[in-house]
Design a protein around this motif. Structure first.
Motif, short mmCIF file in Angstrom:
data_model
loop_
_atom_site.label_atom_id
_atom_site.label_comp_id
_atom_site.label_asym_id
_atom_site.label_seq_id
_atom_site.Cartn_x
_atom_site.Cartn_y
_atom_site.Cartn_z
N GLY A 294 -27.22 -6.55 -47.30
CA GLY A 294 -27.86 -6.98 -48.45
C GLY A 294 -29.33 -7.58 -47.96
N TYR A 295 -29.70 -8.46 -48.72
CA TYR A 295 -31.21 -8.90 -48.50
C TYR A 295 -31.06 -10.45 -47.98
CZ TYR A 295 -32.50 -4.96 -51.69
OH TYR A 295 -32.35 -4.06 -52.00
N ALA A 296 -32.05 -10.58 -47.13
CA ALA A 296 -32.21 -12.09 -46.68
C ALA A 296 -31.07 -12.70 -46.29
CB ALA A 296 -33.01 -12.68 -47.82
N SER A 297 -30.21 -12.03 -45.73
CA SER A 297 -28.66 -12.72 -45.29
C SER A 297 -28.81 -14.06 -44.94
CB SER A 297 -27.99 -11.70 -44.23
OG SER A 297 -28.16 -10.63 -44.52
N LEU A 298 -29.83 -14.34 -43.83
CA LEU A 298 -29.85 -15.60 -43.30
C LEU A 298 -30.12 -16.84 -44.03
CD1 LEU A 298 -31.20 -14.33 -39.75
CD2 LEU A 298 -28.74 -15.14 -40.30
N SER A 299 -31.00 -16.56 -45.03
CA SER A 299 -31.48 -17.88 -45.82
C SER A 299 -30.43 -17.97 -46.70
CB SER A 299 -32.64 -17.40 -46.52
OG SER A 299 -32.18 -16.45 -47.86
N TYR A 300 -29.38 -17.12 -47.09
CA TYR A 300 -28.35 -17.47 -47.91
C TYR A 300 -27.10 -18.15 -47.00
CZ TYR A 300 -30.36 -14.53 -51.12
OH TYR A 300 -31.30 -13.79 -52.03
N ILE A 301 -27.14 -17.86 -45.84
CA ILE A 301 -26.18 -18.74 -44.96
C ILE A 301 -26.63 -20.06 -44.83
CG2 ILE A 301 -25.57 -18.93 -42.54
CD1 ILE A 301 -25.00 -16.43 -41.85
N GLN A 302 -27.92 -20.16 -44.75
CA GLN A 302 -28.39 -21.55 -44.79
C GLN A 302 -28.39 -22.43 -46.07
OE1 GLN A 302 -32.76 -21.27 -45.19
NE2 GLN A 302 -33.06 -22.89 -43.50
N ASN A 303 -28.30 -21.75 -47.43
CA ASN A 303 -28.04 -22.37 -48.47
C ASN A 303 -26.69 -22.48 -49.14
OD1 ASN A 303 -30.96 -23.32 -48.88
ND2 ASN A 303 -31.26 -21.17 -49.03
N PHE A 304 -25.88 -21.51 -48.72
CA PHE A 304 -24.62 -21.60 -49.51
C PHE A 304 -23.42 -21.91 -48.56
CE2 PHE A 304 -26.93 -18.52 -52.16
CZ PHE A 304 -26.73 -19.22 -53.31
N LEU A 305 -22.53 -22.49 -49.06
CA LEU A 305 -21.55 -22.87 -48.30
C LEU A 305 -20.20 -21.82 -48.57
CD1 LEU A 305 -20.73 -26.85 -48.96
CD2 LEU A 305 -21.54 -25.44 -46.93
N PHE A 306 -19.99 -20.82 -47.51
CA PHE A 306 -18.74 -19.93 -47.39
C PHE A 306 -17.83 -20.56 -46.73
CE2 PHE A 306 -22.54 -17.83 -48.69
CZ PHE A 306 -23.32 -17.55 -47.44
N ASP A 307 -16.62 -19.62 -46.84
CA ASP A 307 -15.68 -20.15 -45.84
C ASP A 307 -15.45 -18.88 -44.59
OD1 ASP A 307 -14.45 -22.27 -47.05
OD2 ASP A 307 -14.41 -20.75 -48.59
N ILE A 308 -15.88 -17.68 -45.21
CA ILE A 308 -15.70 -16.61 -44.38
C ILE A 308 -17.07 -15.57 -44.35
CG2 ILE A 308 -14.15 -14.52 -43.80
CD1 ILE A 308 -12.19 -16.49 -45.81
N LEU A 309 -17.25 -14.89 -43.27
CA LEU A 309 -18.17 -13.94 -43.40
C LEU A 309 -17.43 -12.53 -42.87
CD1 LEU A 309 -21.41 -14.89 -41.25
CD2 LEU A 309 -21.06 -14.65 -43.96
N LYS A 310 -17.60 -11.50 -43.86
CA LYS A 310 -16.91 -10.16 -43.59
C LYS A 310 -17.99 -9.02 -43.23
CE LYS A 310 -13.33 -7.55 -45.40
NZ LYS A 310 -12.36 -7.16 -46.68
N ILE A 311 -17.80 -8.86 -41.88
CA ILE A 311 -18.85 -7.89 -41.13
C ILE A 311 -18.68 -6.56 -41.83
CG2 ILE A 311 -19.85 -6.99 -39.19
CD1 ILE A 311 -18.70 -9.36 -37.79
N ASP A 312 -19.67 -5.92 -42.17
CA ASP A 312 -19.67 -4.50 -42.89
C ASP A 312 -18.86 -3.51 -42.11
OD1 ASP A 312 -19.83 -3.08 -45.55
OD2 ASP A 312 -20.79 -1.76 -44.12
N ARG A 313 -18.30 -2.67 -42.55
CA ARG A 313 -17.84 -1.48 -41.79
C ARG A 313 -18.92 -0.72 -41.06
NH1 ARG A 313 -16.24 3.42 -44.43
NH2 ARG A 313 -16.18 2.24 -46.46
N CYS A 314 -20.27 -0.69 -41.53
CA CYS A 314 -21.22 0.19 -40.93
C CYS A 314 -21.65 -0.39 -39.66
CB CYS A 314 -22.51 0.49 -41.89
SG CYS A 314 -23.21 -1.14 -42.12
N PHE A 315 -21.29 -1.79 -39.35
CA PHE A 315 -21.52 -2.37 -38.06
C PHE A 315 -20.39 -2.25 -37.03
CE2 PHE A 315 -24.12 -4.88 -40.99
CZ PHE A 315 -25.17 -4.55 -40.89
#
Ligand code: C2E
Ligand code: CA
Ligand code: CA
Ligand code: CA
Length: 277
Positions: free
Chosen positions: A184-205
């Protein structure tokens, strides 16, 4: 000249009418399919890399149409999102997934975590959290057994509302995973602002991770970042033992992919689980 403009304008109006009719037709077909029970959930196991055990499964919707055969969610989810039908459809998914997660116990399985995909429109709906609370109460599923997979696109739309809903869901004990991470867009700023529990790395990587230097660099950086920020990390689309070994070596927590199993209907998932034990 004015004559031509008028004709063109009329054509535009006609085209717009066509588009509306087209959407309505697809909308009706989907609504009919929902009413006729033509949807089914498949389950793809998620494995803990340290223990090798199945600890959960992602619910993936399938449309089994009597006239058109199997239709991929890649085709009909965007239509359901356009028409708004994703809200009742998504509710059906949540309810079915939670019900079947409770049924796993009856089939002799330990409490597994069920991951459910949620579209932005669903999360934005004012009743979303209340509906989840209802479904948990109706099914008796432990909220810790529910994980919601949301794409980065939900984070762009209404940040304060999203933050508030994440908080409410997490207070219930539900886990939140960011799906398709990195696409998606601007992933790192979302990591900075949101609290998630898990990151799911997309298949394309994950694809060609053992040969593609760029992909392996991206994936190991995401895993390192997740550890430092205290997120769990899951890789999807793992197809080979080499990919699995690479991910284990990098310290990835969970994997999902054809190497373990394709998505399976409920009964086959239970069988698959029992045969592995
Ligand atoms: P996704 O959430 O990224 O799901 C992963 C997709 O990768 C699934 O496709 C899965 O079958 C496929 N996959 C899993 N392992 C492998 C592998 O090793 N190799 C390859 N090549 N593919 C693998 P699927 O089931 O066709 O779903 C496509 C997308 O449709 C999902 O992508 C998700 O965005 C959406 N979707 C599916 N079910 C739902 C649902 O219930 N609600 C919503 N909102 N979206 C859904
Ligand atoms: Ca997903
Ligand atoms: Ca994906
Ligand atoms: Ca996705």
């Amino acid at each position: 000249l004015y004559g031509i403009l008028e004709i063109l304008e009329r054509k535009v109006v006609q085209l717009e009418e066509c588009r509306i009719i087209l959407l309505t037709k697809q909308d009706l077909e989907l609504a009919k399919a929902l009413k006729n029970n033509e949807f089914k959930l498949y389950y793809q196991p998620q494995v803990d890399l340290k223990t090798g055990e199945i600890v959960g499964a992602e619910a993936l919707i399938r449309w089994i149409s009597p006239d058109k055969g199997n239709i991929s969610p890649i085709e009909f989810i965007p239509i359901a999102e356009n028409t708004g039908l994703i809200v009742p459809l998504g509710q059906w998914v949540l309810k079915t997934a939670c019900t079947q997660a409770v049924d796993w116990k009856l089939a002799g399985l330990p409490p597994l975590q069920i991951a459910v995909n949620i579209s932005a429109q669903q999360l934005e709906h004012e009743d979303f959290v209340a509906d989840i609370i209802d479904i948990l109460a109706q099914t008796g599923l432990d909220p810790k057994q529910l994980k919601l997979e949301l794409t980065e696109s939900v984070l762009v739309r209404n940040i304060n509302l999203t933050l508030e809903k994440f908080k409410q869901l997490q207070e219930l004990g539900i886990e939140i995973a960011i799906d398709d991470f990195g696409t998606g867009y601007a992933s790192l700023s979302y990591i900075q602002n949101f609290l998630f529990d898990i990151l799911k790395i997309d298949r394309c990587f994950i694809k060609d991770i053992t040969q593609n230097h760029k992909n392996s660099a991206i994936v190991s950086a995401i895993i390192r970042l997740s550890r430092q920020l205290n997120f769990k990390v899951i890789a999807e689309g793992v197809e080979t033992q080499l990919e699995r070994d690479f991910l284990a070596h990098q310290g990835c927590d969970l994997i999902q992919g054809y190497l373990i199993s394709p998505p399976l209907p409920f009964e086959q998932f239970c069988e698959f689980y029992s045969n592995r034990k």
